[in-house]
Design a protein around this motif. Sequence first.
Motif, PDB file in Angstrom:
ATOM      1  N   ALA A   1      10.320  -1.192  -1.999  1.00  0.00           N
ATOM      2  CA  ALA A   1       9.121  -0.475  -2.429  1.00  0.00           C
ATOM      3  C   ALA A   1       9.308   0.167  -3.791  1.00  0.00           C
ATOM      4  O   ALA A   1       8.328   0.431  -4.502  1.00  0.00           O
ATOM      5  N   LEU A   2      10.559   0.422  -4.175  1.00  0.00           N
ATOM      6  CA  LEU A   2      10.833   1.133  -5.413  1.00  0.00           C
ATOM      7  C   LEU A   2      11.165   0.200  -6.569  1.00  0.00           C
ATOM      8  O   LEU A   2      11.539   0.670  -7.639  1.00  0.00           O
ATOM      9  N   MET A   3      10.993  -1.105  -6.373  1.00  0.00           N
ATOM     10  CA  MET A   3      11.254  -2.041  -7.470  1.00  0.00           C
ATOM     11  C   MET A   3       9.982  -2.288  -8.274  1.00  0.00           C
ATOM     12  O   MET A   3       9.631  -1.468  -9.117  1.00  0.00           O
ATOM     13  N   VAL A   4       9.258  -3.367  -8.054  1.00  0.00           N
ATOM     14  CA  VAL A   4       8.055  -3.630  -8.865  1.00  0.00           C
ATOM     15  C   VAL A   4       7.073  -2.464  -8.776  1.00  0.00           C
ATOM     16  O   VAL A   4       6.601  -1.936  -9.797  1.00  0.00           O
ATOM     17  N   GLN A   5       6.774  -2.040  -7.561  1.00  0.00           N
ATOM     18  CA  GLN A   5       5.759  -0.998  -7.394  1.00  0.00           C
ATOM     19  C   GLN A   5       6.289   0.363  -7.840  1.00  0.00           C
ATOM     20  O   GLN A   5       5.578   1.134  -8.490  1.00  0.00           O
ATOM     21  N   GLY A   6       7.534   0.666  -7.506  1.00  0.00           N
ATOM     22  CA  GLY A   6       8.104   1.937  -7.923  1.00  0.00           C
ATOM     23  C   GLY A   6       8.237   2.054  -9.423  1.00  0.00           C
ATOM     24  O   GLY A   6       7.902   3.085 -10.016  1.00  0.00           O
TER      25      GLY A   6
END
Length: 326
Positions: A124-129
């Motif tokens: 959740a904290l990669m592209v969106q984060g």
Amino acid sequence: MKAIQLSRFGGPDVLELVDLPAPVPQAGEVLVRVRAAGINFFEVLMRADRYAVTPQLPMFPGVEVAGVVEAIGQGVDPALLRTRVAAPLFASQRPYGGYAELVTIDAGLVVPLPDAISFDEATALMVQGLTALHLPRQSQPEGKSVLVPAASGGVGSLLVQLARLKGARQVIAAGGGKAKLDFALSLGADIAVDYTNPDWPVRIRDVTDGEGADMIYDIVGGALTAASLLALALNGELVFAALGRFALGASEVEAMIGRNQSLRGFALLPLLSPDVLRAGLSELFQLAASGRLRVAIGGRFPLDQAGEAHRLLDERRSTGKVVLVP
């Protein structure tokens, strides 16, 4: 190994589970056993050939995974073996293939996961984060009234919190239905507005003393962009971050000029040098591990139910991040 293949465009059912040879890490690479693979809305659009870029088929979707390093290639530090890592495939030379049991990636791109961060949360904290982290950096919300559409989604749920941390005077969440609005309020939004009601821009003007929002982070695009302009204050800024879904015409842009409003584009990848990428992910992991940033997981699906995971996003029934668990 098992992986998901897209060989034709269409609905969720076109995502096919296939057997592939296990990848072998080359020099400078690591092999990661995938424990969670993130799903993003742009992949839903890409599957249906509704995205800004049409991929060459067949392809193997998935741009972000978290897991454990299972093998290393020549020249890689052996200390990486058996460590928990985030693997941002979208920043690599092979940016797809995450819906799988195993992936390879440049060892210099993986980021260690603190024990307090689950594999699901890491996706959740990669592209969106990173999107939610860099939007307020590019267009600073300090002291402003800020509107976040799709505030219960993967990006929106994080952006509500990060805009607050960056000093927004007022955070207005927009979403569809009471459950999603209540969720956004639980994340720290001051006000939540249901944009399934046709007069929602009027509601936003009401809660801003008739002024409108000083800044709108448009992460949705399409018809919502034009409607959002009705809620934008004089001298306000619309930050457009929905690649491939820009639907404003010349007359609408000209009207913005007449109201001294500005339109700013946002694209994540050009901002992410390897150093910036690693630093951003490390910051997000620390915020989440310390409890200052809440990460919501809206659905977990086994790999062979990738189509059902896409359907959940396609029908906008999810809150937070949706993940595949190989």
